[in-house]
Scaffold this motif. Structure first.
Motif, PDB file in Angstrom:
ATOM      1  N   THR A 173      25.677 -61.824  -0.866  1.00 47.04           N
ATOM      2  CA  THR A 173      25.592 -60.459  -0.348  1.00 47.04           C
ATOM      3  C   THR A 173      24.964 -59.548  -1.400  1.00 47.04           C
TER       4      THR A 173
ATOM      5  N   VAL B  45      26.023 -56.259   2.405  1.00 46.80           N
ATOM      6  CA  VAL B  45      25.415 -56.974   3.528  1.00 46.80           C
ATOM      7  C   VAL B  45      24.908 -58.330   3.039  1.00 46.80           C
ATOM      8  N   SER B  46      24.668 -59.232   3.989  1.00 43.93           N
ATOM      9  CA  SER B  46      24.103 -60.533   3.670  1.00 43.93           C
ATOM     10  C   SER B  46      22.677 -60.369   3.143  1.00 43.93           C
TER      11      SER B  46
ATOM     12  N   ASN C 173      20.278 -62.152   3.728  1.00 43.23           N
ATOM     13  CA  ASN C 173      19.250 -62.639   4.639  1.00 43.23           C
ATOM     14  C   ASN C 173      19.060 -61.747   5.871  1.00 43.23           C
ATOM     15  N   ILE C 174      19.594 -60.533   5.864  1.00 44.28           N
ATOM     16  CA  ILE C 174      19.375 -59.647   7.010  1.00 44.28           C
ATOM     17  C   ILE C 174      17.947 -59.081   6.937  1.00 44.28           C
ATOM     18  N   THR C 175      17.483 -58.587   8.058  1.00 44.82           N
ATOM     19  CA  THR C 175      16.103 -58.101   8.168  1.00 44.82           C
ATOM     20  C   THR C 175      15.803 -56.989   7.174  1.00 44.82           C
ATOM     21  N   ARG C 176      16.729 -56.073   6.967  1.00 44.32           N
ATOM     22  CA  ARG C 176      16.491 -54.963   6.030  1.00 44.32           C
ATOM     23  C   ARG C 176      16.209 -55.500   4.621  1.00 44.32           C
TER      24      ARG C 176
END
Length: 188
Positions: A12, A21-22, A24-27
């Motif tokens: 994260t 957040v992870s 690998n998220i889009t952001r």
């Protein structure tokens, strides 16, 4: 200040404002692509010998940090309670207009483009073409992010114009090196 915090060892990271957040998220992918692009711009600068182009690339690197900061900020953290933007380092229309003026100036000395060309030439030209493709990938990732969370349209405008700049810059470097552009010849 220590570089390692160990807080990301679980996969994260923190967004602006502290939310975890992870990775690998889009952001995160979006501003990671912008960071990669910034590194390629730095590589171009290390090969480039033109002082005016170096100043342009330096400005672009700073703008990419602005863009990264904006992309690292969730929409709910972008505006203060009084309605003013939280960040002062956001992409502005003047940055796009500056890129357009640089494109126009370079195109004044370039031969007219009459066909598709292959991304080849010197190391500097080829590296600039790689940066252009990374810029396009960053733009696609920001489009993907915008489908789930609002992103200011000017961020997409900036990346689109920057990829145009990088294409023209690659041609400009080739012209300075007196490289002949290689046209695409479709297989028949």
């Amino acid at each position: 200040m220590k570089i390692y915090t160990k807080s990301g060892d679980d996969g994260t990271t923190s967004l602006y404002g502290g939310k975890r957040v992870s990775k690998n998220i889009t952001r995160i992918k979006a501003y990671g692509d912008v960071d990669e692009l910034n590194s390629y711009i730095g590589l171009i600068r290390s090969y480039n010998k033109d002082i005016n182009i170096d100043k342009q690339l330096h400005t672009i690197q700073n703008s990419l940090f602005d863009l990264g900061a904006e992309l690292a900020t969730p929409p709910e953290k972008m505006v203060l309670a009084n309605g003013k933007p939280r960040l002062t380092c956001i992409i502005k229309v003047q940055q796009i207009e500056q890129i357009e003026s640089w494109i126009d100036a370079m195109q004044e000395v370039l031969p007219k483009l009459k066909e598709f060309i292959l991304p080849t030439g010197s190391i500097l030209t080829s590296t600039t073409h790689i940066a252009r493709t990374v810029c396009r990938r960053a733009e696609r990732e920001v489009v993907t992010l915008n489908e789930v969370e609002e992103v200011r349209n000017i961020c997409l405008n900036y990346l689109n114009r920057l990829s145009d700049y990088l294409f023209v810059l690659a041609r400009y470097f080739g012209c300075l090196d007196k490289n002949i552009e290689t046209p695409w010849t479709p297989n028949e």
